[in-house]
Design a protein around this motif. Structure first.
Motif, short mmCIF file in Angstrom:
data_model
loop_
_atom_site.label_atom_id
_atom_site.label_comp_id
_atom_site.label_asym_id
_atom_site.label_seq_id
_atom_site.Cartn_x
_atom_site.Cartn_y
_atom_site.Cartn_z
N LEU A 1 -11.99 54.70 -25.43
CA LEU A 1 -12.18 53.49 -25.41
C LEU A 1 -12.67 51.86 -24.74
CD1 LEU A 1 -10.71 54.59 -28.34
CD2 LEU A 1 -9.72 52.25 -29.12
N VAL B 1 -9.76 48.78 -31.28
CA VAL B 1 -8.46 50.04 -31.66
C VAL B 1 -8.96 50.67 -32.83
CG1 VAL B 1 -6.48 48.92 -32.62
CG2 VAL B 1 -6.53 50.66 -30.96
N VAL C 1 -7.32 54.83 -22.86
CA VAL C 1 -7.60 53.65 -23.00
C VAL C 1 -8.47 53.45 -21.99
CG1 VAL C 1 -6.75 51.31 -23.28
CG2 VAL C 1 -6.55 53.30 -24.71
N SER D 1 -9.43 51.02 -18.89
CA SER D 1 -8.55 49.71 -18.32
C SER D 1 -10.02 48.73 -17.51
CB SER D 1 -7.16 49.22 -17.63
OG SER D 1 -7.27 50.71 -16.94
N GLN E 1 -5.99 44.94 -21.82
CA GLN E 1 -5.89 46.41 -22.52
C GLN E 1 -4.33 46.91 -23.08
OE1 GLN E 1 -8.91 47.90 -23.10
NE2 GLN E 1 -9.50 45.43 -22.75
N LYS F 1 -3.58 46.91 -25.95
CA LYS F 1 -4.06 47.65 -27.11
C LYS F 1 -3.65 49.57 -26.78
CE LYS F 1 -9.13 48.04 -27.26
NZ LYS F 1 -10.64 48.27 -26.63
N ILE F 2 -2.88 49.46 -25.62
CA ILE F 2 -1.61 50.99 -25.72
C ILE F 2 -0.71 51.14 -26.14
CG2 ILE F 2 -0.58 51.84 -23.61
CD1 ILE F 2 -2.18 50.39 -21.69
N VAL G 1 -4.37 55.86 -19.73
CA VAL G 1 -4.60 54.64 -18.75
C VAL G 1 -5.80 55.37 -18.16
CG1 VAL G 1 -4.46 52.70 -18.88
CG2 VAL G 1 -2.60 53.54 -19.70
#
Ligand code: DX5
Ligand code: ZN
Length: 224
Positions: free
Chosen positions: A116, A122, A137, A139, A153, A156-157, A175
C-alpha cells in the motif's frame, strides 16, 4: 529487544558488490533480504530484474522479500519466483486484476504480498486478505531510498493490525521507508511485525549488526 523481523533493503548497498552485501546482512542478523524492483514506469527509478535476483540467491539462505514496483507485474511473476523470491509483493494499482496476480504468485509456490502506497486506502486489502502472506505499508512514496518517514501511515498500520488479527492468520505486517531507530519503535507499537530498512542498515552509524540491532530496539553501539 523485540522479535520484529528485519528486512534490509539492498537498494542502499553497493551495487557493484551486491552478492557480498546480501551475505554480509545475512551474517549480521537479517531475517529477510528485501529486494526493490523498479521499472522506471510505475516508479521514477530503475533498479534490478530477475537475473540479478537469481545471481544473488546463492549468497544467502534467508527468505528473499521481493518488492515489485513494476507495471504490469503479471508477465514477470514466473521469472521472479524462478529466480528465488520467497515473498513476492505487488502494488494493487500496478494492474487491473490484483486478485489474479496474487493467485498467480501463490499458484507458483511463493508467498503473495500486497503493498500500500501512502495514498492507497486500507480498504483495498479487504477482498484480497485471504490470499495474502504479507502486507507492506509504504511509509514513503516508492522509488527511492533515504526519504523521510510519513507519520500518517502509523494509523494505517494500526488498522491493518486489527484486520489481520480478525483473520486469525499469520500475515506479516511490514513497513518500508524511512525506518530507523527513531521510527522503528513507533511502527512496532502500531502492530508491525517486520521492518524494511535500507539507509538505516547500510548507511547507519554502526556496523551492519549494530544497525540491525538498533532497529530491534537494542542500543546500537557506536562504530569502532
Ligand atoms: C523505496 C523502497 C524501499 C527503500 C527504503 O521505494 O521500497 O525499500 O529501499 O529505503 P530507506 O530505508 O532508506 O527509506
Ligand atoms: Zn521496498
Amino acid at each position: 529487544m523485540s522479535d520484529v523481523l528485519i528486512s534490509p533493503s539492498i537498494l542502499s548497498a553497493d551495487f557493484a558488490a551486491l552478492g557480498r552485501a546480501v551475505a554480509d546482512v545475512d551474517a549480521a542478523g537479517a531475517d529477510l533480504i528485501h529486494v526493490d524492483v523498479m521499472d522506471g514506469h510505475y516508479v521514477p527509478n530503475i533498479t534490478i530484474g530477475p537475473a540479478v535476483v537469481k545471481a544473488l540467491r546463492p549468497h544467502s539462505a534467508k527468505p528473499f522479500d521481493v518488492h515489485l514496483m513494476i507495471a504490469p507485474a503479471d508477465p514477470f511473476i514466473d521469472a521472479f519466483v524462478d529466480a528465488g523470491a520467497d515473498y513476492l509483493s505487488i502494488h494493487p494499482d500496478a494492474g487491473p486484476h490484483p486478485h489474479r496476480s496474487l493467485q498467480a504468485i501463490r499458484d507458483r509456490g511463493a508467498k503473495p504480498g500486497l503493498v500500500l502506497n501512502p495514498g492507497t486506502p486500507v480498504q483495498v486489502v479487504e477482498p484480497l486478505i485471504d490470499l495474502l502472506d504479507l502486507i507492506l505499508v509504504m511509509s514513503v512514496n516508492p522509488g527511492f531510498g533515504g526519504q523521510s518517514f510519513i507519520d500518517s501511515q502509523l494509523s494505517k498500520i494500526e488498522t491493518l493490525r486489527a484486520m489481520i488479527d480478525r483473520t486469525g492468520r499469520d500475515i506479516v505486517l511490514e513497513v518500508d521507508g524511512g525506518v530507523n531507530p527513531q521510527t522503528a519503535p513507533r511502527c512496532i507499537a502500531a502492530g508491525a511485525t517486520a521492518l524494511v530498512a535500507g539507509s538505516a542498515v547500510f548507511k547507519g552509524a554502526g556496523s551492519l549488526s549494530q544497525n540491525i540491532d538498533a532497529l530491534r530496539g537494542g542500543v546500537g553501539r557506536a562504530a569502532a
